[in-house]
Design a protein around this motif. Structure first.
Motif, PDB file in Angstrom:
ATOM      1  N   UNK A 255       0.705  -1.173   0.074  1.00 17.78           N
ATOM      2  CA  UNK A 255      -0.170   0.175  -0.057  1.00 17.78           C
ATOM      3  C   UNK A 255       0.670   1.285   0.007  1.00 17.78           C
ATOM      4  N   UNK A 256       2.030   1.339   0.797  1.00 17.78           N
ATOM      5  CA  UNK A 256       2.709   2.340   0.866  1.00 17.78           C
ATOM      6  C   UNK A 256       3.421   2.823  -0.600  1.00 17.78           C
ATOM      7  N   UNK A 257       3.327   1.788  -1.542  1.00 17.11           N
ATOM      8  CA  UNK A 257       3.916   1.996  -2.923  1.00 17.11           C
ATOM      9  C   UNK A 257       2.904   2.601  -3.885  1.00 17.11           C
ATOM     10  N   UNK A 258       1.437   2.766  -3.469  1.00 13.62           N
ATOM     11  CA  UNK A 258       0.543   3.045  -4.293  1.00 13.62           C
ATOM     12  C   UNK A 258       0.618   4.409  -5.257  1.00 13.62           C
ATOM     13  N   UNK A 259       1.168   5.383  -4.201  1.00 11.22           N
ATOM     14  CA  UNK A 259       1.250   7.034  -4.698  1.00 11.22           C
ATOM     15  C   UNK A 259       2.623   7.392  -5.081  1.00 11.22           C
ATOM     16  N   UNK A 260       3.610   6.089  -5.202  1.00  8.65           N
ATOM     17  CA  UNK A 260       4.696   6.797  -5.702  1.00  8.65           C
ATOM     18  C   UNK A 260       4.841   6.891  -7.157  1.00  8.65           C
ATOM     19  N   UNK A 261       5.929   7.719  -7.683  1.00  7.15           N
ATOM     20  CA  UNK A 261       5.834   7.976  -9.057  1.00  7.15           C
ATOM     21  C   UNK A 261       5.988   6.849 -10.030  1.00  7.15           C
TER      22      UNK A 261
END
Length: 369
Positions: free
Chosen positions: A155-161
């Motif tokens: 989930x922590x990677x969902x908003x990464x570029x």
């Protein structure tokens, strides 16, 4: 043909062990999955599945239960020879829609239509049996708490570029190939983008987790058996020049070809050595091999289209809890999935203003060949 064990483990509710904090873990898991959907909706204006958001193949098919199965295999849906329409949704794991240069584990959701029998709670008005499988035999975490930690990492990677993910995925694929070269594999590397870019139709898929098999307990697998599908096993797809390269490969195949898989069951023969609560445990195939119980045939068809995506991706829900008691999901991870999948489906329906159905018909799928 592989021979199932002579004395398979008989199912009893007492075999499941519910931990004191399981209800809290279920709520945390549901909230973590919802956080993925909310972030994607916030960024794109459209709600996607919390996991396996991007579809690569949306197929109509026929499931044929094999005749003359041994009693231990002739259970539930497979109790007697019969044919059922079914729908297959091939996908990859992230909850955001990414170019295929971010290469992650593959999955297939199977929805078998017009299945009779006593229904699972929450599925009383349905007439389907869903099976959820991924292209790895071993689940990534041994228990619910570890699974929640892994999902929070995803989930922590969902908003990464997106560009960063593409670069990272290429590096992780290199690491994963190095690990596999010495006989291993890493579920974490694969989940974060290190999945080898193999053809999605050549893969075998596994439930990883246990479910009832009528009187008994089993894990399931979907394996390619037609020569044209087996020829794709291990074949690499060029993902460098097409954001939807995996989908294009599926479309190209089904423009002309018929694919046949077999659905297989691996029976639990000893709950001590083939546990249902240790989700990461692999059951010994020398003791209990995967044995075919049904074939699935998909004929030439438009394997993906905007219309099919609207019908399946937008308006259809899949869950291991859409089914019959004879295939009840077992173990803590499966129990946690019940709330998480239901909450994610409700959010997606509400945010997109659509009705999401569990029990469709083939008439709902446009573009039949």
């Amino acid at each position: 043909m592989p021979i199932p064990p002579r004395s398979p483990q008989i199912y009893s509710p007492e075999l499941e062990v519910i931990e004191p904090d399981e209800a809290q873990l279920a709520r945390e898991l549901a909230e973590t999955m919802l956080s993925i959907s909310r972030k994607v909706h916030e960024d794109s204006g459209h709600a996607e599945r919390s996991v396996h958001a991007k579809s690569h193949g949306l197929l109509t098919a026929r499931l044929d239960v094999l005749p003359d199965l041994p009693e231990a295999l002739a259970q539930g849906l497979f109790a007697r020879p019969a044919s059922h329409d079914c729908i297959l949704r091939f996908s990859t794991i992230p909850g955001d829609i990414l170019p295929d240069t971010v290469s992650t584990p593959r999955g297939v959701a199977i929805k078998v239509l017009d299945v009779g029998g006593a229904r699972l709670p929450g599925s009383e008005d349905d007439s389907v049996q869903d099976f959820i499988l991924v292209n790895g035999k071993q689940f990534s975490a041994p228990n619910a708490r570890a699974f929640l930690a892994n999902l929070k990492l995803l989930a922590s990677t969902t908003d990464k570029a997106e560009g960063l993910k593409v670069v990272l995925s290429g590096a992780l694929r290199g690491l994963e190939k190095a690990v596999e070269a010495v006989g291993g594999q890493s579920a974490v590397l694969k989940a974060l983008g290190g999945e080898p870019e193999r053809h999605i139709l050549g893969e075998s898929y596994f439930s990883q987790l246990a479910l009832r098999h009528g009187k008994y307990i089993a894990k399931l697998a979907l394996v390619p058996v037609s020569d044209n599908l087996k020829a794709l096993t291990g074949e690499l797809v060029d993902i460098g020049h097409d954001d939807d390269a995996i989908r294009s490969a599926v479309e190209n195949f089904f423009a002309r070809e018929t694919g046949v898989w077999e659905l297989q069951a691996q029976l639990c023969s000893d709950i001590a050595t083939m546990p249902i609560e240790d989700a990461a445990a692999q059951w010994d195939e020398a003791i209990s091999p995967f044995t075919s119980v049904a074939s699935i045939t998909a004929r030439p068809q438009p394997a993906w289209s905007p219309g099919r995506s609207q019908a399946v991706d937008e308006r259809m829900g899949f869950s291991p809890w859409h089914g019959i008691e004879d295939h009840r999901p077992l173990g803590s991870i499966m129990r946690l999935r019940r709330l998480a999948y239901a909450e994610a489906q409700r959010f997606r329906a509400r945010a997109n203003g659509v009705e999401v159905a569990s029990s469709p018909s083939l008439a709902d799928i446009p573009g039949e060949a």
